[in-house]
Every structure is written in C-alpha cells, then in structure tokens.
Write a protein that holds these residues in place. Structure first.
Motif, short mmCIF file in Angstrom:
data_model
loop_
_atom_site.label_atom_id
_atom_site.label_comp_id
_atom_site.label_asym_id
_atom_site.label_seq_id
_atom_site.Cartn_x
_atom_site.Cartn_y
_atom_site.Cartn_z
N TYR A 268 0.83 -1.20 0.00
CA TYR A 268 0.00 0.00 0.00
C TYR A 268 0.88 1.26 0.00
N PRO A 269 0.89 2.04 -1.10
CA PRO A 269 1.75 3.22 -1.16
C PRO A 269 1.20 4.37 -0.31
N ASP A 270 2.11 5.11 0.30
CA ASP A 270 1.71 6.18 1.21
C ASP A 270 2.30 7.52 0.73
N ASN A 271 3.21 8.09 1.51
CA ASN A 271 3.75 9.42 1.16
C ASN A 271 4.61 9.38 -0.09
N LEU A 272 4.65 10.52 -0.78
CA LEU A 272 5.59 10.73 -1.89
C LEU A 272 6.49 11.89 -1.51
N MET A 273 7.79 11.68 -1.59
CA MET A 273 8.77 12.69 -1.18
C MET A 273 9.83 12.84 -2.26
N ARG A 274 10.07 14.07 -2.70
CA ARG A 274 11.16 14.29 -3.64
C ARG A 274 12.49 14.14 -2.91
N GLY A 275 13.38 13.33 -3.54
CA GLY A 275 14.72 13.15 -3.00
C GLY A 275 15.73 13.92 -3.83
N LEU A 276 16.93 13.43 -3.89
CA LEU A 276 18.00 14.07 -4.64
C LEU A 276 18.14 13.42 -6.02
N ASN A 277 18.77 14.13 -6.93
CA ASN A 277 19.07 13.60 -8.27
C ASN A 277 17.83 13.09 -9.01
N GLY A 278 16.69 13.78 -8.82
CA GLY A 278 15.49 13.43 -9.56
C GLY A 278 14.68 12.29 -8.99
N ARG A 279 15.09 11.73 -7.86
CA ARG A 279 14.35 10.61 -7.28
C ARG A 279 13.09 11.08 -6.55
N ILE A 280 12.08 10.21 -6.56
CA ILE A 280 10.88 10.39 -5.74
C ILE A 280 10.73 9.14 -4.89
N TRP A 281 10.63 9.34 -3.57
CA TRP A 281 10.54 8.22 -2.64
C TRP A 281 9.09 7.95 -2.24
N VAL A 282 8.78 6.70 -2.05
CA VAL A 282 7.47 6.29 -1.55
C VAL A 282 7.66 5.14 -0.58
N GLY A 283 6.80 5.07 0.41
CA GLY A 283 6.82 3.95 1.34
C GLY A 283 5.60 3.08 1.16
N LEU A 284 5.76 1.78 1.37
CA LEU A 284 4.63 0.85 1.39
C LEU A 284 4.37 0.51 2.85
N THR A 285 3.24 0.98 3.37
CA THR A 285 2.99 0.83 4.80
C THR A 285 2.75 -0.62 5.22
#
Length: 375
Positions: A268-285
């Motif tokens: 289940y995907p939760d937050n979306l966070m922009r990281g460095l070098n064009g990455r977007i992070w997401v967590g699966l709760t």
C-alpha cells in the motif's frame, strides 16, 4: 444428539444473521484487482532497510511525515498533533507547533510558512513562530474530511498554489476513530471517493483537480511542476496527472492526460517525497494480503469481515519497504526489511548524508547513512 442440535441451530442462525445484517458503515463495492506479482523484479526481497539507527522523539510516536525545513533542521509530525523540530543528528526534540489534530503531510512555502494537511482540521498554515491558522477546511460548501498530503508549487510565484489530497469523502478521521481506522473503512468499501484539491493562496479559492481515487494519499510535483504525482493507496498504484487539470474523474481509468505511472505494487503506497538527483521516494505501509485481494470481487465478504472482532481482520503482516522512482516511473532504489522491525514505513526524507524513514506508528525516527550508490 437431537437436543444438542436444537441448541446449536439457533446459535448458528444468530451468528449468520449478525454477519449478514448487523449495521456497519460501509457499502462495499466490487473492483478488479490484478494478480500480485509479489516481491520480484525491481522489488525483489532484500534487507537494505534492516538495522536502522534511531533518533529519540521525546516520548512521541508516529513520525508520519519528516522534512528538512528552514535552518536545516528536521521537522516531524507525530500522532499527538504536535510538530516536532530536531537536529539532524538527534538531541532533544522541541515542539514547534501543536495543531490539536493530526498532521499527515506538510511542505514549506516561499515565506517559510509550513503548509500542513491535518486529517482532523483541513489545510493549515503554521507560521515560523508556530502559530496555526486554517487556509481551507471545505470546498464548495462541503468539508475536507481527510486532508492527507500536501505539496506547494514553487514556480507559481505570487500565485502560489497548494495541492492537497483529501483521502476520503466518506470516512473522515475525526468522526471514524482516527486516521488508521478511517483508512481501513475507506479501503474496505472501495467507493473511490478520494480526490486531490488545489488551493490558491492569494484568492483563497479551492478547486478539485481529480476525484475517483481509492484513498488518495501522497502527492508531489515534477521538477518542472507540470505533473502531479499521486499515490492511490487502496489500489496499489501511483498516478501522473497534469497539474493544470481540473475536475477529472479517474474512477473509470485514465482520462484528460492522467495516466497510471506505476501499477500493481506489492503493498500500500503512502507518502511521496522528492529526493535528490530526480528521485521520488514512496513507502509501502503494509504488504498486500492474498485474502484481501481475493475479496476484491466479493463485497459481501468484506462487509462480513468488518463485523468480526478486530483481531480477526485480515491485517497484513509488518514489512518495512521503501523505494525510489524517477519521473518516468522507473524504480531505481528498493530497500526492505522483511522483519518489519520499524513499523509502517511511509516514505524517505533524503539528505546528502542520510535517509530518514517515516512511519505511521514508530516511537523513534529511523535513519541510515545514505548509501554510496545514491551519491
């Protein structure tokens, strides 16, 4: 034997009647789920998230959203409704603000104000001194029931805009037992009433960008701010939507330039966070559950499940999992902890030195040195 049957049959009848007709708040809908590919390919099992180090939260819990703010300090929202501020290397956290609600996501505007999505109160502004005010708690006379995630447009300048997800128009956290309980109801029902709104700070006008999402969750913008990325928790996917879109209904699939960027996730995907070098992070709760997937086409079974004691609900096991993807949907980093020692991972805050791992219920803030592979 006959006496035993005469005693048992009424009890069976009572139990069956309870499971079938006892009042519950959901009206479950059937939906089509794709077969779970599991932990394969880009999401092959690994232990990259195991053995996290931790920072003390001063007795608070649930660092659901973490971001580096003005002055380089870490801001973290916790379950009590407080927003904490702490040094990147730890130390005693301080209370920056208390919304008396539950902030699930935030971003900073050009003036250094925190723009926060509070699941109990709506879209808030918290000034640099910690003073809380309401930007929007309704649209068109209808309340924002479950403000979840927020991102502030940087390119708009004087016409700064704020995008906020309203996770469910059926089950607000304030009236249905809290954020987790309301999310369970919404995902079990699958009525897909989640939406994303855009708020013009100058005019005070709030409009709908998209609707028809099964628990609209994390939001972030592309580097050029032309595309809005949205996590649809209840259907295991991430959307890419034109940021200029208005009033798109995604309940029947892609329309108006919106597309499913990443589909059929193993959790289940939760937050979306922009990281460095064009990455977007997401967590699966949580990981997906085969039982829950089998009930996708069986709304009656989902309704019966809700009538069972909570201990019997098919809640998936604990499993730590975060990953990063690029704007074209390519998974470039995947970190897991199959033991689930750090619970309900929601996303990652990436700095040049560290990865801070967000969580729904953890009593500490997890972190790890930023891997050399990301430098």
């Amino acid at each position: 034997m006959r006496r035993w049957l005469f005693t048992l049959l009424p009890l069976v009848g009572i139990a069956a009647a309870y499971l079938l007709v006892w009042p519950i708040p959901i009206e479950a809908r059937a939906w089509v789920v794709k077969p779970d590919a599991g932990y394969t390919g880009a999401h092959a099992v690994n232990t990259g998230l195991a053995h996290l180090q931790t920072l003390d939260l001063g007795g608070e819990e649930g660092p659901e959203h973490v971001q580096v703010g003005p002055g380089g300090r870490l801001y973290a929202t916790v379950a009590s409704g407080k927003v904490l501020v702490l040094n990147p290397d730890g130390g005693k956290p301080q209370v920056f603000a208390d919304t008396q609600g539950r902030v699930l996501g935030f971003d900073f505007d050009a003036a250094g104000n925190m723009i926060a999505a509070d699941a109990l109160r709506g879209l808030l502004r918290i000034d640099p001194e910690g003073k809380v005010s309401v930007l929007a708690d309704q649209m068109g006379g209808a309340p924002i029931l479950y403000a979840d995630a927020v991102v502030v447009s940087r390119a708009a300048g004087a016409n700064e805009r704020v995008y906020v997800s309203d996770a469910s128009r059926r089950f607000g956290a304030k009236d249905w037992g809290g954020t987790f309980e309301a999310s369970v109801l919404d995902i079990l029902e699958q009525a897909a009433t989640g939406r994303v709104l855009v708020h013009d700070v100058v005019t005070g006008k709030t409009e709908e960008v998209v609707r028809g999402l099964s628990f609209a969750n994390g939001v972030t913008l592309s580097a050029d701010e032309q595309t809005l990325f949205v996590a649809e928790t209840g259907r295991y996917r991430i959307w890419a939507v034109p940021a200029a879109a208005r009033n798109l209904d995604l309940s029947q699939g892609p329309v108006g330039g919106a597309k499913v960027l990443i589909d059929n996730l193993p959790g289940y995907p939760d937050n979306l966070m922009r990281g460095l070098n064009g990455r977007i992070w997401v967590g699966l709760t949580k990981p997906r559950s085969a039982v829950v997937d089998r009930m996708a086409a069986q709304p009656l079974l989902r309704e019966m499940t809700l009538r069972l004691p909570r201990a019997l609900w098919p809640i998936p096991k604990a499993y730590g999992h975060v990953f990063a993807f690029t704007e074209d949907g390519q998974v470039v980093v995947d970190l897991q902890d199959p033991t689930g020692a750090y619970p309900e991972t929601t996303a990652v805050t990436e700095t040049p030195d560290r990865l801070y791992v967000q969580s729904l219920h953890a009593r500490m803030l997890g972190w790890m040195p930023r891997p050399e592979s990301l430098r």
